[in-house]
Motif scaffolding. Structure first.
Motif, PDB file in Angstrom:
ATOM      1  N   LEU A 132     -14.636 -37.765 -72.860  1.00 26.74           N
ATOM      2  CA  LEU A 132     -16.002 -37.746 -72.347  1.00 26.74           C
ATOM      3  C   LEU A 132     -16.229 -38.904 -71.373  1.00 26.74           C
ATOM      4  N   GLN A 133     -15.711 -40.068 -71.694  1.00 26.07           N
ATOM      5  CA  GLN A 133     -15.836 -41.218 -70.797  1.00 26.07           C
ATOM      6  C   GLN A 133     -15.121 -40.948 -69.472  1.00 26.07           C
ATOM      7  N   LEU A 134     -13.942 -40.344 -69.530  1.00 25.46           N
ATOM      8  CA  LEU A 134     -13.203 -40.018 -68.314  1.00 25.46           C
ATOM      9  C   LEU A 134     -13.985 -39.002 -67.471  1.00 25.46           C
ATOM     10  N   LEU A 135     -14.555 -37.994 -68.089  1.00 23.54           N
ATOM     11  CA  LEU A 135     -15.356 -37.006 -67.362  1.00 23.54           C
ATOM     12  C   LEU A 135     -16.603 -37.640 -66.744  1.00 23.54           C
ATOM     13  N   LEU A 136     -17.238 -38.570 -67.440  1.00 29.07           N
ATOM     14  CA  LEU A 136     -18.404 -39.262 -66.891  1.00 29.07           C
ATOM     15  C   LEU A 136     -18.027 -40.110 -65.678  1.00 29.07           C
ATOM     16  N   ILE A 137     -16.882 -40.764 -65.742  1.00 31.44           N
ATOM     17  CA  ILE A 137     -16.425 -41.559 -64.590  1.00 31.44           C
ATOM     18  C   ILE A 137     -16.212 -40.650 -63.383  1.00 31.44           C
ATOM     19  N   PHE A 138     -15.543 -39.509 -63.593  1.00 31.96           N
ATOM     20  CA  PHE A 138     -15.333 -38.561 -62.492  1.00 31.96           C
ATOM     21  C   PHE A 138     -16.675 -38.043 -61.961  1.00 31.96           C
ATOM     22  N   ALA A 139     -17.624 -37.747 -62.856  1.00 28.08           N
ATOM     23  CA  ALA A 139     -18.929 -37.230 -62.439  1.00 28.08           C
ATOM     24  C   ALA A 139     -19.690 -38.255 -61.611  1.00 28.08           C
ATOM     25  N   VAL A 140     -19.607 -39.532 -61.999  1.00 26.09           N
ATOM     26  CA  VAL A 140     -20.308 -40.587 -61.269  1.00 26.09           C
ATOM     27  C   VAL A 140     -19.678 -40.809 -59.896  1.00 26.09           C
ATOM     28  N   VAL A 141     -18.361 -40.690 -59.790  1.00 28.59           N
ATOM     29  CA  VAL A 141     -17.681 -40.955 -58.528  1.00 28.59           C
ATOM     30  C   VAL A 141     -17.700 -39.725 -57.620  1.00 28.59           C
ATOM     31  N   ILE A 142     -17.363 -38.574 -58.132  1.00 24.49           N
ATOM     32  CA  ILE A 142     -17.196 -37.380 -57.311  1.00 24.49           C
ATOM     33  C   ILE A 142     -18.499 -36.592 -57.180  1.00 24.49           C
ATOM     34  N   GLY A 143     -19.371 -36.658 -58.177  1.00 29.59           N
ATOM     35  CA  GLY A 143     -20.626 -35.897 -58.172  1.00 29.59           C
ATOM     36  C   GLY A 143     -21.485 -36.123 -56.939  1.00 29.59           C
ATOM     37  N   PRO A 144     -21.779 -37.383 -56.558  1.00 29.97           N
ATOM     38  CA  PRO A 144     -22.605 -37.606 -55.360  1.00 29.97           C
ATOM     39  C   PRO A 144     -21.973 -37.056 -54.078  1.00 29.97           C
ATOM     40  N   MET A 145     -20.651 -37.142 -53.978  1.00 27.36           N
ATOM     41  CA  MET A 145     -19.989 -36.595 -52.789  1.00 27.36           C
ATOM     42  C   MET A 145     -20.141 -35.082 -52.734  1.00 27.36           C
ATOM     43  N   LEU A 146     -19.991 -34.425 -53.863  1.00 27.26           N
ATOM     44  CA  LEU A 146     -20.153 -32.973 -53.901  1.00 27.26           C
ATOM     45  C   LEU A 146     -21.596 -32.575 -53.609  1.00 27.26           C
ATOM     46  N   LEU A 147     -22.543 -33.322 -54.166  1.00 22.22           N
ATOM     47  CA  LEU A 147     -23.953 -33.037 -53.924  1.00 22.22           C
ATOM     48  C   LEU A 147     -24.304 -33.222 -52.442  1.00 22.22           C
ATOM     49  N   ALA A 148     -23.844 -34.309 -51.832  1.00 22.82           N
ATOM     50  CA  ALA A 148     -24.124 -34.554 -50.409  1.00 22.82           C
ATOM     51  C   ALA A 148     -23.504 -33.475 -49.534  1.00 22.82           C
ATOM     52  N   SER A 149     -22.295 -33.063 -49.860  1.00 21.85           N
ATOM     53  CA  SER A 149     -21.648 -31.998 -49.086  1.00 21.85           C
ATOM     54  C   SER A 149     -22.421 -30.692 -49.213  1.00 21.85           C
ATOM     55  N   ALA A 150     -22.878 -30.368 -50.396  1.00 27.47           N
ATOM     56  CA  ALA A 150     -23.648 -29.143 -50.600  1.00 27.47           C
ATOM     57  C   ALA A 150     -24.993 -29.223 -49.870  1.00 27.47           C
TER      58      ALA A 150
END
Length: 193
Positions: free
Chosen positions: A17-35
């Motif tokens: 869960l911690q690993l998934l949260l780290i990925f979400a915090v790092v990659i999530g904003p980039m995916l949101l901005a691209s969308a």
């Protein structure tokens, strides 16, 4: 003998869960901005300028104006009068001069000009010579101006950058304070002129 550590299933789940949260915090904003960019949602509709932005890379030549070569590169408040300089054109010429004066210590970075397709009335030309000695005068080719379907009819005030590119356009009903604010902002962020 070397004992191997086997984490409990609860610790494994927490680690994943911690690993998934780290990925979400790092990659999530980039995916949101691209969308947001791709699909155009949540994009602000506000702007910081008052005039009509000319983002096509056109220069004075698209208006049918041949500016003299070798002039000092400055920002320019250009009034175009494809139908002759009537009352609305004269008001814009006055406004351009007042805006140039309103720049205060930055006034040396800008100039004002008029481009008319027809000769100015003799009394108005004399008045310009007397009261507006720094006003530059250009000729405007009505065939070139009329051939561009994106150009509006009537007198217009343009902000032109030091390279001769059209930046912003205002009609005869424009607010002088808003134009002054736009030009001050351009001068502030500009690395040229």
């Amino acid at each position: 003998m070397n004992p191997t550590y086997k984490p409990a299933p609860a610790q494994r789940r927490r680690g994943r869960l911690q690993l998934l949260l780290i990925f979400a915090v790092v990659i999530g904003p980039m995916l949101l901005a691209s969308a947001m960019y791709r699909f155009g949602f949540w994009v602000p509709e506000t702007r910081t300028y008052d005039g009509a932005l000319v983002a096509t890379g056109q220069g004075r030549d698209a208006l049918g104006i041949n500016a003299p070569v070798g002039a000092e590169p400055r920002w320019e408040l250009l009034v175009t009068a494809p139908d002759g300089c009537a009352e609305d054109c004269q008001q814009l010429v006055y406004l351009a001069r007042q805006i140039n004066i309103g720049l205060a210590r930055e006034a040396g970075r800008a100039s004002h000009a008029i481009a008319s397709a027809q000769p100015l009335a003799a009394d108005y030309a004399q008045r310009l010579q007397r009261e507006y000695p720094q006003l530059q005068r250009y000729s405007l080719d009505p065939n070139v101006y009329g051939a561009n379907p994106d150009l509006p009819d009537g007198a217009q005030l343009w902000i032109v950058d030091p390279h001769g590119n059209l930046v912003l356009r205002y009609d005869s009903k424009a607010n002088g304070k808003a134009i002054l604010d736009d030009l001050k902002y351009l001068l502030k962020i500009s690395q040229i002129g």
